[in-house]
Write a protein that holds these residues in place. Structure first.
Motif, short mmCIF file in Angstrom:
data_model
loop_
_atom_site.label_atom_id
_atom_site.label_comp_id
_atom_site.label_asym_id
_atom_site.label_seq_id
_atom_site.Cartn_x
_atom_site.Cartn_y
_atom_site.Cartn_z
N GLU A 119 5.43 -56.29 -101.37
CA GLU A 119 4.56 -55.13 -101.11
C GLU A 119 4.43 -54.27 -102.36
O GLU A 119 3.34 -53.78 -102.68
CB GLU A 119 5.12 -54.29 -99.95
CG GLU A 119 4.90 -54.91 -98.59
CD GLU A 119 5.46 -54.05 -97.46
OE1 GLU A 119 4.94 -54.13 -96.35
OE2 GLU A 119 6.43 -53.28 -97.71
N LYS A 120 5.53 -54.09 -103.09
CA LYS A 120 5.50 -53.28 -104.31
C LYS A 120 4.83 -54.05 -105.45
O LYS A 120 4.02 -53.50 -106.20
CB LYS A 120 6.93 -52.89 -104.71
CG LYS A 120 7.61 -51.97 -103.73
CD LYS A 120 9.04 -51.67 -104.16
CE LYS A 120 9.74 -50.76 -103.17
NZ LYS A 120 11.16 -50.50 -103.54
N MET A 121 5.16 -55.33 -105.57
CA MET A 121 4.63 -56.14 -106.67
C MET A 121 3.11 -56.27 -106.60
O MET A 121 2.42 -56.17 -107.61
CB MET A 121 5.28 -57.53 -106.63
CG MET A 121 4.77 -58.49 -107.69
SD MET A 121 5.54 -60.13 -107.57
CE MET A 121 7.24 -59.74 -108.00
N PHE A 122 2.59 -56.50 -105.38
CA PHE A 122 1.16 -56.76 -105.21
C PHE A 122 0.40 -55.56 -104.63
O PHE A 122 -0.81 -55.67 -104.42
CB PHE A 122 0.95 -57.97 -104.30
CG PHE A 122 1.54 -59.25 -104.85
CD1 PHE A 122 0.99 -59.88 -105.95
CD2 PHE A 122 2.66 -59.82 -104.25
CE1 PHE A 122 1.53 -61.06 -106.45
CE2 PHE A 122 3.21 -61.00 -104.73
CZ PHE A 122 2.64 -61.61 -105.84
N ASN A 123 1.11 -54.47 -104.37
CA ASN A 123 0.49 -53.29 -103.76
C ASN A 123 -0.29 -53.68 -102.51
O ASN A 123 -1.49 -53.40 -102.37
CB ASN A 123 -0.44 -52.58 -104.76
CG ASN A 123 -0.90 -51.23 -104.25
OD1 ASN A 123 -0.20 -50.57 -103.47
ND2 ASN A 123 -2.08 -50.80 -104.67
N ALA A 124 0.40 -54.37 -101.60
CA ALA A 124 -0.25 -54.95 -100.42
C ALA A 124 0.46 -54.54 -99.14
O ALA A 124 1.64 -54.19 -99.15
CB ALA A 124 -0.28 -56.47 -100.53
N ASN A 125 -0.29 -54.58 -98.04
CA ASN A 125 0.27 -54.41 -96.69
C ASN A 125 -0.08 -55.68 -95.91
O ASN A 125 -1.25 -55.93 -95.61
CB ASN A 125 -0.32 -53.18 -96.00
CG ASN A 125 0.11 -51.89 -96.66
OD1 ASN A 125 1.30 -51.64 -96.80
ND2 ASN A 125 -0.86 -51.07 -97.05
#
Length: 257
Positions: A102-108
């Motif tokens: 989630e932090k690495m790809f800025n994803a949910n």
């Protein structure tokens, strides 16, 4: 839809030494799971879908093998020593994958899909079925894969108790067909709710609020011993020679050599 695929493998293994970095039918074992992901992306996603793939491991050999198949981009998450022990639940490792991705790809992510490296005999349809089942049942914490059980605790499974052997569950059933139907978790596919991974108790994660998809019975569920490793390759050769849906995964993985 946002999907995170996870590949997880330790350097240490008690049953089969270095199994995650071994070859299977002369191809790296981990490539079968990677080929399944690549086929799913090619056949069952659209431009609106977002897919990320991560490897969580403490094995340099496994990292080398995964990175050598550069047709499928995989981000490496080096596993902390605290998650590399024999008694660490795999759900804890999947949560580590989710948190860091989630932090690495800025994803949910809508779904987190773990493909067990030591269960190479799956098809892209199996992966799709698990994901579709999870998406259709948002209230379920996880959808996992199963195979029909060859034994039944009401009929032909026994335990030792007070010096005697007896049925695992006492019953009056005289045929297996009369007994409740059971399935084996075949350790192949798990499609998790991101919310459940973050909130549910890890030790009892699979005790409630789960669903399943049924896969073909391949006789050996996953590689957990040297005998499994040898026998599953015999089964695999038959499936790759005679079943097109299994063969396409094998052929894609083989093309990466």
């Amino acid at each position: 839809m946002d999907i995170l695929f996870t590949l997880c493998g330790r350097a240490g293994s008690k049953g089969v030494k270095g199994k995650n970095a071994r070859d299977f039918m002369d191809i790296p074992l981990c490539w079968y799971s990677m080929a399944g992901i690549a086929l799913y992306i090619k056949q069952h996603t659209t431009a609106d879908d977002h897919i990320d793939v991560v490897l969580n491991t403490d094995s340099e050999d496994l990292i080398r093998l995964v990175e050598s198949a550069n047709e499928l981009p995989v981000a490496v998450l080096r596993r902390d020593e605290s998650l590399a022990g024999d008694c660490v639940p795999k759900v804890a490792v999947i949560l580590d994958c989710l948190t860091r991705a989630e932090k690495m790809f800025n994803a949910n992510y809508d779904v987190v899909v773990d493909l067990d490296i030591t269960s190479p005999l799956r098809t892209v349809e199996d992966i799709k079925n698990a994901i579709d089942r999870k998406v259709s049942r948002s209230e379920v914490d996880v959808v996992y894969s199963v195979a029909p059980s060859r034994r039944n605790p009401y009929f032909n499974m026994v335990k030792e108790e007070n010096g005697f052997f007896c049925k695992a569950i006492p019953s009056n059933f005289t045929t297996r067909q009369e007994a409740p139907v059971f399935y084996d978790m075949n350790a192949s596919i798990y499609a998790y709710s991101s919310k459940a991974l973050k909130e549910k108790e890890q030790a009892t994660f699979f005790n409630s609020n789960c669903d399943a998809v049924i896969m073909q019975d391949t006789g050996v569920l996953d590689i957990d011993s040297e005998e499994d490793y040898e026998l599953m390759q015999v089964i695999a050769k038959y499936l790759f020679d005679n079943k097109e849906n299994f063969k396409q995964t094998f052929e894609l993985a083989k093309s990466w050599k």
